[in-house]
Each structure stands twice: as C-alpha cells, then as structure tokens.
Motif scaffolding. Structure first.
Motif, PDB file in Angstrom:
ATOM      1  N   VAL A 276       0.822  -1.216   0.000  1.00  0.00           N
ATOM      2  CA  VAL A 276       0.000   0.000   0.000  1.00  0.00           C
ATOM      3  C   VAL A 276       0.853   1.261   0.000  1.00  0.00           C
ATOM      4  O   VAL A 276       0.357   2.345  -0.306  1.00  0.00           O
ATOM      5  CB  VAL A 276      -0.948   0.011   1.221  1.00  0.00           C
ATOM      6  CG1 VAL A 276      -1.948  -1.131   1.139  1.00  0.00           C
ATOM      7  CG2 VAL A 276      -0.158  -0.069   2.522  1.00  0.00           C
ATOM      8  N   ARG A 277       2.137   1.127   0.332  1.00  0.00           N
ATOM      9  CA  ARG A 277       3.022   2.292   0.327  1.00  0.00           C
ATOM     10  C   ARG A 277       3.773   2.437  -0.994  1.00  0.00           C
ATOM     11  O   ARG A 277       4.536   3.376  -1.170  1.00  0.00           O
ATOM     12  CB  ARG A 277       4.019   2.198   1.492  1.00  0.00           C
ATOM     13  CG  ARG A 277       3.371   2.370   2.866  1.00  0.00           C
ATOM     14  CD  ARG A 277       4.346   2.087   3.979  1.00  0.00           C
ATOM     15  NE  ARG A 277       4.707   0.679   4.022  1.00  0.00           N
ATOM     16  CZ  ARG A 277       3.988  -0.255   4.642  1.00  0.00           C
ATOM     17  NH1 ARG A 277       2.875   0.097   5.270  1.00  0.00           N
ATOM     18  NH2 ARG A 277       4.372  -1.508   4.644  1.00  0.00           N
ATOM     19  N   ASN A 278       3.584   1.477  -1.899  1.00  0.00           N
ATOM     20  CA  ASN A 278       4.255   1.532  -3.201  1.00  0.00           C
ATOM     21  C   ASN A 278       3.339   0.911  -4.239  1.00  0.00           C
ATOM     22  O   ASN A 278       3.451  -0.276  -4.561  1.00  0.00           O
ATOM     23  CB  ASN A 278       5.591   0.784  -3.143  1.00  0.00           C
ATOM     24  CG  ASN A 278       6.390   0.933  -4.436  1.00  0.00           C
ATOM     25  OD1 ASN A 278       5.960   1.585  -5.389  1.00  0.00           O
ATOM     26  ND2 ASN A 278       7.556   0.314  -4.485  1.00  0.00           N
ATOM     27  N   VAL A 279       2.424   1.725  -4.779  1.00  0.00           N
ATOM     28  CA  VAL A 279       1.440   1.200  -5.729  1.00  0.00           C
ATOM     29  C   VAL A 279       2.091   0.754  -7.031  1.00  0.00           C
ATOM     30  O   VAL A 279       1.501   0.015  -7.810  1.00  0.00           O
ATOM     31  CB  VAL A 279       0.352   2.251  -6.021  1.00  0.00           C
ATOM     32  CG1 VAL A 279      -0.434   2.568  -4.761  1.00  0.00           C
ATOM     33  CG2 VAL A 279       0.954   3.525  -6.615  1.00  0.00           C
ATOM     34  N   GLY A 280       3.321   1.176  -7.287  1.00  0.00           N
ATOM     35  CA  GLY A 280       4.009   0.776  -8.506  1.00  0.00           C
ATOM     36  C   GLY A 280       4.318  -0.705  -8.559  1.00  0.00           C
ATOM     37  O   GLY A 280       4.574  -1.252  -9.639  1.00  0.00           O
ATOM     38  N   LEU A 281       4.296  -1.380  -7.400  1.00  0.00           N
ATOM     39  CA  LEU A 281       4.531  -2.827  -7.394  1.00  0.00           C
ATOM     40  C   LEU A 281       3.339  -3.600  -7.936  1.00  0.00           C
ATOM     41  O   LEU A 281       3.450  -4.800  -8.193  1.00  0.00           O
ATOM     42  CB  LEU A 281       4.855  -3.298  -5.974  1.00  0.00           C
ATOM     43  CG  LEU A 281       6.197  -2.831  -5.393  1.00  0.00           C
ATOM     44  CD1 LEU A 281       6.362  -3.343  -3.979  1.00  0.00           C
ATOM     45  CD2 LEU A 281       7.348  -3.302  -6.276  1.00  0.00           C
ATOM     46  N   GLY A 282       2.213  -2.928  -8.106  1.00  0.00           N
ATOM     47  CA  GLY A 282       1.053  -3.575  -8.706  1.00  0.00           C
ATOM     48  C   GLY A 282       0.210  -4.325  -7.696  1.00  0.00           C
ATOM     49  O   GLY A 282       0.251  -4.055  -6.483  1.00  0.00           O
ATOM     50  N   THR A 283      -0.553  -5.257  -8.204  1.00  0.00           N
ATOM     51  CA  THR A 283      -1.529  -5.979  -7.391  1.00  0.00           C
ATOM     52  C   THR A 283      -1.301  -7.481  -7.481  1.00  0.00           C
ATOM     53  O   THR A 283      -0.561  -7.959  -8.324  1.00  0.00           O
ATOM     54  CB  THR A 283      -2.961  -5.676  -7.856  1.00  0.00           C
ATOM     55  OG1 THR A 283      -3.107  -6.098  -9.234  1.00  0.00           O
ATOM     56  CG2 THR A 283      -3.258  -4.187  -7.753  1.00  0.00           C
ATOM     57  N   ARG A 284      -1.966  -8.189  -6.585  1.00  0.00           N
ATOM     58  CA  ARG A 284      -2.006  -9.648  -6.669  1.00  0.00           C
ATOM     59  C   ARG A 284      -3.471 -10.072  -6.608  1.00  0.00           C
ATOM     60  O   ARG A 284      -4.319  -9.376  -6.024  1.00  0.00           O
ATOM     61  CB  ARG A 284      -1.225 -10.292  -5.528  1.00  0.00           C
ATOM     62  CG  ARG A 284      -1.750  -9.994  -4.147  1.00  0.00           C
ATOM     63  CD  ARG A 284      -0.825 -10.543  -3.071  1.00  0.00           C
ATOM     64  NE  ARG A 284      -1.285 -10.200  -1.739  1.00  0.00           N
ATOM     65  CZ  ARG A 284      -2.016 -11.012  -0.971  1.00  0.00           C
ATOM     66  NH1 ARG A 284      -2.352 -12.204  -1.432  1.00  0.00           N
ATOM     67  NH2 ARG A 284      -2.397 -10.632   0.225  1.00  0.00           N
TER      68      ARG A 284
END
Length: 446
Positions: A276-284
């Motif tokens: 949640v602190r790095n939205v650039g990592l995307g989702t799962r």
C-alpha cells in the motif's frame, strides 16, 4: 543503425496461442523498425502474464527494466507490438520515466515512431491506450461472468472445478460451441459416488438428530470412515489425510449443491495492492468468499440430490443437543507420544478417556502396524501424584519431604502451574512428564 529491443506479452487466461501472438506482435514491431532502418537485437516477451501484473513483477518485463540500467545493454530503443498488450492502467506513467532517465527511446506503432516525452499529445495517447487496456479487460471479465451466471442459473451447467465429496463427474455430451466440440471438448455433470454419497447423507442425518460437528467428527473417525482427502489421494496430495475435521464437516453441511441444484459464484477473485506504500509494485489476485446473496443457483435441480432442500435448511438451524455435563480433569495436558499432537477427550462407558484423532498420520505406523492412541483418565490420575512428587523433589532430597494436594483436580491444576506436559506412549505404556528444563520423569502405566 538503431538497435531495438522488442517487448511483448501474451496471457493464457483466454486460451491464446503464445506462438501466434508473439509472431503478430513481433511483425508489427518489425515493420516499424524496418521503416526506420533499425534492427531488433533483443527480445523480452512475457507468456502467461496478465496485463494487470506490474512490470517489476513480470519475468521479462522485470528483466527489461534491469537492462535499462545497464550501459552495456546492447540496444538504444525499445519497440512494442501493441501498447495495450504491455501497458495497463497506470503502468505507462510509472514506467516511461525510467526510459527517459536512462536515455532509451520507446517506439510504438500507433505513434508512428518514438514517444516524445515533451509531447502532451503523445503522453495523452499512451495514457489513453493504457486506460483502454484496463477497460477492455474489465469488459471481458464482465461478459464472461455474466455468461457463466446465465449458464449456471438457466442451464444448471457444471462450470468446472472438482466435484463435491459425495459426487463424481460424468460425461454430459459434446460442448455446445461447435468450435470447441470439434476439438473434442465435452460437458460434464455431477452424479452420485456410490461410496461417499451415503457418508454425506449420514452426516446430514446426524446433524438433524442433534449431533454437533465435533460429535460427528468423533463418530466418523472412530468408525474408520475415510475423510475426503484420504479417499481421493490423487487430487489431495497437498492435504493431510489424518482424518475428519470440524472444518470438513461444516463445509459439507453448508454446501447447497447437495440439494441437487448447481451453485456458482460462491467465490470471486479480487485484486489487492502488493504494498500500500508503493502502488508501482502492482496488485495480486486473491480469492474471497462471496456473501450468500451473491451465489447463483440453478432454477431446477440438475443432478441427483443427496439431501432434500427442506432437510438442508433444517440442518443450518437445528441446534446441537448437549448431553450431561462431562468433566475432563486432564484437558490440555496430554499429548500423543507417537505424533506429538494433543489428545482429545472421549467419553466412553461413563468415564473420561483421551485419544489421538490423527490415527492416520504416518507416525502412528509402528512395526508395520497402525496404532490407536487411547488412554483412560483414571489410569493416568492413579500415577499423577507420583509424577508430581518426582517433578517437585530437588536432586538429592527425599521424596517424602514433598507435599502435594490430595485432591485430583488440584493435582491437575498443579500440573498446569508447573507447565508440565504429559506424553503418553502407547507402545511402551508409559506416561512421560516433560518440564520446561527438558528433564523427563517417567511413570509406567502397566
């Protein structure tokens, strides 16, 4: 001559052919590169990756990002076959600044060449394609889910997955889509499993008779009835086959498919942020249980029922009857000497006993024979006082100088205060008391 790296992606979720998809994307990229007099010298093509997966989480996408930082990467520009294939939602806005920072051009057929980082029109177009990619994926999901809901409700079609315990899959004819039928695809439906359907029927009967889930579990395990994972090991290698559990029985009692109706949408997939602190990592993607009001039921019964609808509803509300109050003085103190699991209370012949539920565990096979672990409470209590005296006597002191409670419940409470673990070995017929300092005190129960 400008050297290019080709980047593309194909998802296998909708049965795309990775080889064909790669060819047409590479052909589009190749046409653009050829007109510019360049040459494709490297390739980064992800197979089986959803477009929603962020670039750093993709195998080839992550490898390309790492290559951008390498001055010896061997190419000066990157070309895509189709922007919707590689950019999704905010991925362009998060990724393109890296290209600019490391001086690597990004070429896109829809732009007709390199994306100009200073052009508002180019950035608007690329952001639009990323948004279109997200919208396209959402439309596909909506169409598929709407179609599956209609198939489940109106046709009662079996839509995949393993059959519930008590059923087996049988052939239901060719697939209604001619193209899939031509490839040999078949429909399936549920039919009764002659060995396990009576077990399910009995579980509901016991529940309606006032048995709670724990009593049902104890009864099935004591009778040696195979639990679902033990009955079908081929599809349950990842699960323990140690016997019935409360969760298994409750899942059976709560499954409306036993009424003969097809049920779909009990679970759905949702995307959650990896960080949640790095939205650039995307989702799962995670699976979640849907509330009952979102489940889709077939309008008619489409497979043999194991329990009537009326009995199923009664099973959800019938309270478990309680017998007379039973006291287990050694509750939580006894453990199995074979597998290490805690012994559970078992009331037989009007007295308290303890047994290990994991009778099917591998540790219970001793000398090629499966051993049950069962011990009477009064047998243990008869030796408990001696164990406590030995546990409390310092080295070199006399046993008679130690005073312990005469009352058996107080002796059991003293064991808890001393953090003694009582381990019963059915082979040696011994009771071992392990203390926190690992000192072992043994009493023979023979």
């Amino acid at each position: 001559m400008v050297r290019f790296a080709f980047v593309g992606r194909v998802s296998t979720e909708d049965l795309q052919d990775p080889a064909s998809s790669r060819q047409w994307q590479l052909a589009r990229a190749g046409d653009l590169v050829e007109k510019a007099g360049g040459e494709i010298v490297a390739e980064f093509f992800d197979v089986g990756q959803s477009r929603a997966v962020a670039w750093p989480q993709r195998l080839e996408g992550g490898r390309l990002l790492a290559a951008l930082e390498d001055p010896r990467r061997g190419f000066e520009a990157v070309v895509v076959g189709e922007p919707q294939r590689v950019f999704y939602d905010n991925q362009y806005a998060l990724t393109f600044p890296l290209f600019v920072h490391f001086g690597v051009q990004l070429w896109v057929p829809e732009i007709g060449g390199a994306v100009d980082p200073d052009s508002e029109a180019h950035n608007l177009i690329m952001s639009m394609y990323a948004g279109m990619s997200k919208a396209e994926r959402r439309r596909i999901q909506l169409r598929v889910r709407t179609a599956m809901a209609a198939q489940a409700e109106l046709e009662g079609r079996f839509l995949g997955g393993r059959p519930p315990y008590g059923y087996r899959l049988v052939d239901a004819g060719p697939h209604p889509r001619p193209d899939l039928a031509a490839l040999g695809a078949r429909l399936h439906r549920l039919d009764l499993d002659s060995e396990t359907a009576p077990v399910v029927r009995r579980i509901f009967a016991l529940r309606l008779a006032g048995y709670g889930a724990r009593r049902i579990v104890n009864k099935l395990n004591s009778e040696g009835v195979l639990c679902p994972s033990a009955y079908d090991r081929a599809r349950n290698r990842h699960r323990s086959a140690d016997g019935w559990s409360v969760g298994t029985v409750l899942a059976i009692l709560a499954n409306p498919r036993y009424t003969g109706h097809q049920v779909w949408n009990k679970q759905s997939k949702a995307e959650t942020l990896l960080d949640v602190r790095n939205v650039g990592l995307g989702t799962r993607t995670v699976s979640r249980w849907n509330p009952g009001e979102k489940w889709v039921y077939s309008r008619e019964a489409v497979h043999p029922a194991i329990v009537s609808t009326a009995d199923f509803r009664r099973a959800q509300t019938t309270p478990a009857t309680r017998g007379p109050q039973r006291t287990y003085l050694l509750r939580g103190l006894l453990r199995c000497g074979l597998c290490g699991r805690g012994l559970e209370g078992a009331w037989n012949n009007g007295r308290a006993n303890y047994r290990c539920q994991a009778v099917r565990a591998a540790e219970h096979v001793v000398a090629d024979k499966r051993r049950n672990v069962f011990v009477r409470e009064d047998t243990v209590l008869a030796r408990l006082g001696g164990l406590l005296i030995r546990a409390l006597t310092p080295p070199g002191d006399r046993f008679e100088e130690i005073t312990i409670p005469r009352d058996l419940p107080e002796q059991a409470d003293l064991c808890r205060e001393l953090a003694l673990t009582l381990i019963y070995d059915p082979v040696a017929q011994t009771l071992r008391a392990d203390r926190g300092d690992n000192e072992r005190i043994i009493a023979y129960l023979r």
